[in-house]
Design a protein around this motif. Structure first.
Motif, mmCIF file in Angstrom:
data_model
loop_
_atom_site.group_PDB
_atom_site.id
_atom_site.type_symbol
_atom_site.label_atom_id
_atom_site.label_comp_id
_atom_site.label_asym_id
_atom_site.label_seq_id
_atom_site.Cartn_x
_atom_site.Cartn_y
_atom_site.Cartn_z
ATOM 1 N N SER A 22 0.817 -1.380 0.003
ATOM 2 C CA SER A 22 -0.009 0.147 -0.086
ATOM 3 C C SER A 22 1.037 1.262 0.081
ATOM 4 C CB SER A 22 -0.733 0.002 1.332
ATOM 5 O OG SER A 22 -1.676 -1.159 1.352
ATOM 6 N N LEU A 23 0.489 2.385 -0.620
ATOM 7 C CA LEU A 23 1.232 3.256 -0.480
ATOM 8 C C LEU A 23 1.217 3.954 1.126
ATOM 9 C CD1 LEU A 23 2.362 5.756 -2.083
ATOM 10 C CD2 LEU A 23 0.167 7.112 -2.149
ATOM 11 N N SER A 24 0.289 3.658 1.792
ATOM 12 C CA SER A 24 0.579 4.222 3.144
ATOM 13 C C SER A 24 1.595 3.586 3.982
ATOM 14 C CB SER A 24 -0.832 4.271 3.766
ATOM 15 O OG SER A 24 -1.328 2.620 3.897
ATOM 16 N N LEU A 33 6.982 7.107 -7.753
ATOM 17 C CA LEU A 33 5.914 6.134 -8.287
ATOM 18 C C LEU A 33 5.908 6.372 -9.873
ATOM 19 C CD1 LEU A 33 3.686 4.218 -7.575
ATOM 20 C CD2 LEU A 33 2.049 5.967 -7.317
ATOM 21 N N TYR A 34 6.565 5.456 -10.513
ATOM 22 C CA TYR A 34 6.540 5.442 -11.827
ATOM 23 C C TYR A 34 5.714 4.554 -12.639
ATOM 24 C CZ TYR A 34 10.263 1.626 -13.073
ATOM 25 O OH TYR A 34 10.837 0.656 -13.097
ATOM 26 N N PHE A 35 5.225 4.802 -13.557
ATOM 27 C CA PHE A 35 4.315 4.044 -14.297
ATOM 28 C C PHE A 35 4.860 3.724 -15.810
ATOM 29 C CE2 PHE A 35 1.704 6.308 -11.396
ATOM 30 C CZ PHE A 35 0.979 5.447 -10.678
ATOM 31 N N VAL A 65 11.610 3.700 -4.361
ATOM 32 C CA VAL A 65 11.345 3.581 -5.901
ATOM 33 C C VAL A 65 10.284 2.527 -6.037
ATOM 34 C CG1 VAL A 65 11.998 3.262 -8.383
ATOM 35 C CG2 VAL A 65 13.459 4.655 -6.299
ATOM 36 N N ILE A 66 8.909 2.822 -6.730
ATOM 37 C CA ILE A 66 7.964 1.853 -7.001
ATOM 38 C C ILE A 66 7.583 2.056 -8.425
ATOM 39 C CG2 ILE A 66 5.824 1.013 -6.464
ATOM 40 C CD1 ILE A 66 5.996 2.180 -3.786
ATOM 41 N N LEU A 89 8.019 -3.710 -7.928
ATOM 42 C CA LEU A 89 7.251 -3.668 -9.228
ATOM 43 C C LEU A 89 5.750 -4.128 -8.748
ATOM 44 C CD1 LEU A 89 9.512 -5.226 -11.711
ATOM 45 C CD2 LEU A 89 9.214 -2.830 -11.340
ATOM 46 N N LEU A 90 4.815 -3.187 -8.875
ATOM 47 C CA LEU A 90 3.409 -3.579 -8.637
ATOM 48 C C LEU A 90 2.668 -4.008 -9.794
ATOM 49 C CD1 LEU A 90 2.715 -0.905 -5.906
ATOM 50 C CD2 LEU A 90 3.659 -3.199 -5.551
ATOM 51 N N SER A 91 1.705 -4.870 -9.756
ATOM 52 C CA SER A 91 0.887 -5.233 -10.763
ATOM 53 C C SER A 91 -0.458 -4.739 -10.747
ATOM 54 C CB SER A 91 0.741 -6.835 -10.781
ATOM 55 O OG SER A 91 -0.135 -7.405 -11.687
ATOM 56 N N ASP A 92 -0.920 -4.125 -11.917
ATOM 57 C CA ASP A 92 -2.373 -3.464 -11.840
ATOM 58 C C ASP A 92 -3.045 -3.897 -12.943
ATOM 59 O OD1 ASP A 92 -4.631 -1.970 -11.345
ATOM 60 O OD2 ASP A 92 -3.358 -0.032 -11.827
#
Length: 152
Positions: A22-24, A33-35, A65-66, A89-92
């Protein structure tokens, strides 16, 4: 896209190991936060490797870094392993966060219009407020641009 001075939208997404992030979780630290469009493509690989190369500098500046894309957890795991990426690395795949941050947009390539991720970066401060918005960033210079912002 979101504006500087606004509260960054909260989210929870799985990382490359399937763990919820979570960002929090990062309150008290700055967050890059890079997309990016896709794992293992030339531009995305150069961008990820640039962040990996500067990882020590980000860490020294109390900055996390995310990377976020719509790729699967398994794809992220392979990408992180292949290039020894030391960050999350987050999966969306549902596009929830991509849309919340305004980076899922209409793109034109070779005259064809499609929806996709516009390579963009947000710098979020220790309280979760957006400090910088960088739309349509260049993969080779993005990490250096952010380090420059952080050193001011």
């Amino acid at each position: 896209m979101l504006e500087v001075g606004t509260k960054a939208p909260e989210f929870t997404l799985p990382d490359q190991d399937g763990n919820p992030v979570s960002l929090s979780d990062f309150l008290g630290k700055k967050v890059v936060l890079y997309f990016y469009p896709r794992d293992n493509t030339p531009g995305c690989t150069r961008q990820a490797c640039a962040f990996a190369g500067a990882f020590g500098q980000f860490k020294a500046l109390n900055t996390v870094v995310i990377g976020v894309s719509k790729d699967s957890v398994a794809s992220h795991r392979k990408f992180a392993d292949k290039y020894t990426l030391p960050f999350l690395l987050l999966s969306d795949p549902e596009l929830t966060v991509l849309q919340a941050y305004g980076v899922w947009q209409e793109k034109k390539m070779y005259g064809k219009v499609s929806m996709g991720v516009v390579r963009s970066t947000y710098l979020i401060d220790e309280e979760g407020v957006i400090q910088a918005v960088m739309p349509k960033v260049k993969p080779d210079t993005n990490a250096a641009q952010i380090l420059e912002l952080l050193s001011k």
